[in-house]
Write a protein that holds these residues in place. Sequence first.
Motif, PDB file in Angstrom:
ATOM      1  N   ARG A 194       2.877 -18.488   5.278  1.00 56.28           N
ATOM      2  CA  ARG A 194       3.408 -19.538   4.638  1.00 56.28           C
ATOM      3  C   ARG A 194       4.448 -19.115   3.600  1.00 56.28           C
ATOM      4  NH1 ARG A 194       0.531 -24.391   1.305  1.00 56.28           N
ATOM      5  NH2 ARG A 194       2.524 -25.455   0.311  1.00 56.28           N
ATOM      6  N   TYR A 195       4.436 -18.169   3.101  1.00 57.32           N
ATOM      7  CA  TYR A 195       5.220 -17.726   2.056  1.00 57.32           C
ATOM      8  C   TYR A 195       6.024 -16.487   2.187  1.00 57.32           C
ATOM      9  CZ  TYR A 195       2.816 -21.018  -0.942  1.00 57.32           C
ATOM     10  OH  TYR A 195       2.063 -22.325  -1.420  1.00 57.32           O
ATOM     11  N   SER A 196       6.940 -16.253   1.622  1.00 54.82           N
ATOM     12  CA  SER A 196       8.019 -15.216   1.812  1.00 54.82           C
ATOM     13  C   SER A 196       8.468 -14.830   0.293  1.00 54.82           C
ATOM     14  CB  SER A 196       9.080 -15.052   2.779  1.00 54.82           C
ATOM     15  OG  SER A 196       8.647 -15.077   4.034  1.00 54.82           O
ATOM     16  N   PHE A 197       8.896 -13.803  -0.198  1.00 57.45           N
ATOM     17  CA  PHE A 197       9.176 -13.534  -1.551  1.00 57.45           C
ATOM     18  C   PHE A 197      10.008 -12.816  -1.937  1.00 57.45           C
ATOM     19  CE2 PHE A 197       4.579 -13.938  -0.796  1.00 57.45           C
ATOM     20  CZ  PHE A 197       4.190 -15.043  -1.783  1.00 57.45           C
TER      21      PHE A 197
ATOM     22  N   ASP B 258      -2.163 -25.869  -5.510  1.00 56.71           N
ATOM     23  CA  ASP B 258      -1.078 -25.175  -4.522  1.00 56.71           C
ATOM     24  C   ASP B 258       0.264 -25.044  -5.152  1.00 56.71           C
ATOM     25  OD1 ASP B 258      -0.452 -27.759  -4.278  1.00 56.71           O
ATOM     26  OD2 ASP B 258      -0.416 -28.027  -2.304  1.00 56.71           O
ATOM     27  N   GLU B 259       0.554 -25.526  -6.265  1.00 52.65           N
ATOM     28  CA  GLU B 259       2.132 -25.267  -6.662  1.00 52.65           C
ATOM     29  C   GLU B 259       2.451 -23.797  -6.685  1.00 52.65           C
ATOM     30  OE1 GLU B 259       4.366 -27.683  -8.354  1.00 52.65           O
ATOM     31  OE2 GLU B 259       3.398 -28.499  -6.671  1.00 52.65           O
ATOM     32  N   LEU B 260       1.930 -23.158  -6.874  1.00 53.77           N
ATOM     33  CA  LEU B 260       1.990 -21.374  -7.140  1.00 53.77           C
ATOM     34  C   LEU B 260       1.062 -20.733  -6.040  1.00 53.77           C
ATOM     35  CD1 LEU B 260       2.196 -20.569 -10.844  1.00 53.77           C
ATOM     36  CD2 LEU B 260       4.118 -20.827  -9.205  1.00 53.77           C
ATOM     37  N   PRO B 261       1.775 -19.932  -5.138  1.00 54.85           N
ATOM     38  CA  PRO B 261       1.182 -19.022  -4.383  1.00 54.85           C
ATOM     39  C   PRO B 261       0.461 -17.938  -4.975  1.00 54.85           C
ATOM     40  CG  PRO B 261       3.652 -18.230  -4.317  1.00 54.85           C
ATOM     41  CD  PRO B 261       3.234 -19.642  -5.255  1.00 54.85           C
ATOM     42  N   ARG B 262      -0.311 -17.281  -4.424  1.00 59.08           N
ATOM     43  CA  ARG B 262      -1.289 -16.203  -5.090  1.00 59.08           C
ATOM     44  C   ARG B 262      -0.455 -15.166  -5.707  1.00 59.08           C
ATOM     45  NH1 ARG B 262      -6.358 -15.277  -0.624  1.00 59.08           N
ATOM     46  NH2 ARG B 262      -7.028 -17.450  -0.707  1.00 59.08           N
ATOM     47  N   PHE B 263       0.779 -14.801  -5.029  1.00 58.37           N
ATOM     48  CA  PHE B 263       1.649 -13.917  -5.739  1.00 58.37           C
ATOM     49  C   PHE B 263       2.789 -14.733  -6.213  1.00 58.37           C
ATOM     50  CE2 PHE B 263       5.363 -11.288  -5.528  1.00 58.37           C
ATOM     51  CZ  PHE B 263       5.051 -10.081  -6.213  1.00 58.37           C
TER      52      PHE B 263
ATOM     53  N   VAL C 236      10.199 -17.859  -4.281  1.00 60.97           N
ATOM     54  CA  VAL C 236       8.988 -18.276  -3.200  1.00 60.97           C
ATOM     55  C   VAL C 236       9.602 -18.977  -2.437  1.00 60.97           C
ATOM     56  CG1 VAL C 236       6.761 -19.161  -3.325  1.00 60.97           C
ATOM     57  CG2 VAL C 236       7.500 -17.959  -5.213  1.00 60.97           C
ATOM     58  N   PHE C 237       9.681 -18.727  -1.018  1.00 59.88           N
ATOM     59  CA  PHE C 237      10.098 -19.378   0.015  1.00 59.88           C
ATOM     60  C   PHE C 237       8.811 -20.099   0.622  1.00 59.88           C
ATOM     61  CE2 PHE C 237      13.626 -16.365  -0.693  1.00 59.88           C
ATOM     62  CZ  PHE C 237      14.491 -17.127  -0.275  1.00 59.88           C
ATOM     63  N   ASP C 238       8.778 -21.147   0.627  1.00 62.66           N
ATOM     64  CA  ASP C 238       7.395 -22.010   1.340  1.00 62.66           C
ATOM     65  C   ASP C 238       8.013 -22.451   2.948  1.00 62.66           C
ATOM     66  OD1 ASP C 238       5.448 -23.733   1.973  1.00 62.66           O
ATOM     67  OD2 ASP C 238       5.143 -24.417  -0.199  1.00 62.66           O
ATOM     68  N   HIS C 239       7.460 -21.970   3.504  1.00 61.02           N
ATOM     69  CA  HIS C 239       7.667 -21.957   5.099  1.00 61.02           C
ATOM     70  C   HIS C 239       7.372 -23.391   5.610  1.00 61.02           C
ATOM     71  CE1 HIS C 239       9.797 -18.177   5.185  1.00 61.02           C
ATOM     72  NE2 HIS C 239       8.483 -17.641   5.033  1.00 61.02           N
ATOM     73  N   LEU C 240       5.857 -23.827   4.948  1.00 62.72           N
ATOM     74  CA  LEU C 240       5.288 -24.894   5.380  1.00 62.72           C
ATOM     75  C   LEU C 240       6.359 -26.201   4.670  1.00 62.72           C
ATOM     76  CD1 LEU C 240       2.862 -26.401   6.652  1.00 62.72           C
ATOM     77  CD2 LEU C 240       1.686 -26.304   4.415  1.00 62.72           C
TER      78      LEU C 240
ATOM     79  N   HIS D 126       9.037 -26.178   3.668  1.00 59.55           N
ATOM     80  CA  HIS D 126      10.738 -25.873   3.720  1.00 59.55           C
ATOM     81  C   HIS D 126      11.428 -26.076   2.393  1.00 59.55           C
ATOM     82  CE1 HIS D 126       9.965 -25.616   8.019  1.00 59.55           C
ATOM     83  NE2 HIS D 126       9.459 -26.759   7.935  1.00 59.55           N
ATOM     84  N   ARG D 127      10.928 -25.338   1.325  1.00 62.70           N
ATOM     85  CA  ARG D 127      11.552 -25.164   0.094  1.00 62.70           C
ATOM     86  C   ARG D 127      11.593 -23.958  -0.700  1.00 62.70           C
ATOM     87  NH1 ARG D 127       7.485 -29.058  -3.512  1.00 62.70           N
ATOM     88  NH2 ARG D 127       5.804 -27.495  -3.845  1.00 62.70           N
ATOM     89  N   VAL D 128      12.355 -23.761  -1.615  1.00 63.43           N
ATOM     90  CA  VAL D 128      12.344 -22.410  -2.415  1.00 63.43           C
ATOM     91  C   VAL D 128      12.094 -23.008  -3.796  1.00 63.43           C
ATOM     92  CG1 VAL D 128      13.762 -20.353  -2.996  1.00 63.43           C
ATOM     93  CG2 VAL D 128      14.249 -21.393  -0.729  1.00 63.43           C
ATOM     94  N   ARG D 129      11.299 -22.104  -4.146  1.00 63.74           N
ATOM     95  CA  ARG D 129      10.909 -22.382  -5.798  1.00 63.74           C
ATOM     96  C   ARG D 129      11.313 -20.991  -6.477  1.00 63.74           C
ATOM     97  NH1 ARG D 129       7.615 -26.005  -8.463  1.00 63.74           N
ATOM     98  NH2 ARG D 129       6.658 -26.704  -6.502  1.00 63.74           N
ATOM     99  N   ILE D 130      11.867 -21.458  -7.696  1.00 68.83           N
ATOM    100  CA  ILE D 130      12.157 -20.236  -8.728  1.00 68.83           C
ATOM    101  C   ILE D 130      11.137 -20.019  -9.684  1.00 68.83           C
ATOM    102  CG2 ILE D 130      13.677 -19.312 -10.226  1.00 68.83           C
ATOM    103  CD1 ILE D 130      15.882 -20.911  -8.917  1.00 68.83           C
TER     104      ILE D 130
END
Length: 250
Positions: free
Chosen positions: A23-26, A91-96, A138-142, A144-148
Amino acid sequence: MGKVGGGLVLVLWGSPGGERIARYSFIGIDPYLVMTHRGGTATLRRMTGKEQDSSSHHYTLENIPCHDPLEFIQAELGQYRLITPAGMAHDELPRFHGGAVGYLSYETAARFERLPVPERDELGLPEAIFSFTETVLVFDHLKHRVRIVTHLHLDAPDLEAEYLHTQALIENVRQRLRQTPGLPEEPAPLHDSETLRVCSNRTQEEFEAMVRQAQEYIRAGDIFQVVLSQRLSRHVNAAPFTVYRALRAI
């Protein structure tokens, strides 16, 4: 870890496996601390100041005694405790979303257990390198958005100034993302067959001797499994980012 646009970045990319999607890339931006461990010494590259512009960052270098790099990481991150804002969805923030990212070499195991290490250091690489970052893309592949994501220090002497600084930092990252990215300039391709030759760190005779010795250990009952390896290398006339993209495709 690499250098982009005048600042250091680290990449932690989620790779898909089969039909499952990571789901995520960083991408960590401008780490406030980089720890490089060699032997019994850790070199600390620490950011000073609170500049939003990555080209204006200043750093100090310090060497400290360090036997176990994991103990240093634990002590550094142990200073902080995450407080999640009230009302934030689970689920607003990923684990990392900040912390330490890096690598431990095989030889680092000798820092934790009584294990032999090679007599020769053929590559001259650090035993460990870790980058500590507070600001992450944080790239949310599910979705499709990027969060700073960045962090506000609640123990700051002036909490309002800290909040304004954090807002300015996020806006600076937003502006940097709007800039046209510059891809690395690719060197001219190599055509010389000698330069492109793949070299091993073992001769055929040395490798065959390793196989025979392993067979003796198996017959003696000392081992039942062994992994024999050799390191293959060749000259690559390509930008590091191009090599990274090629490795991701494997």
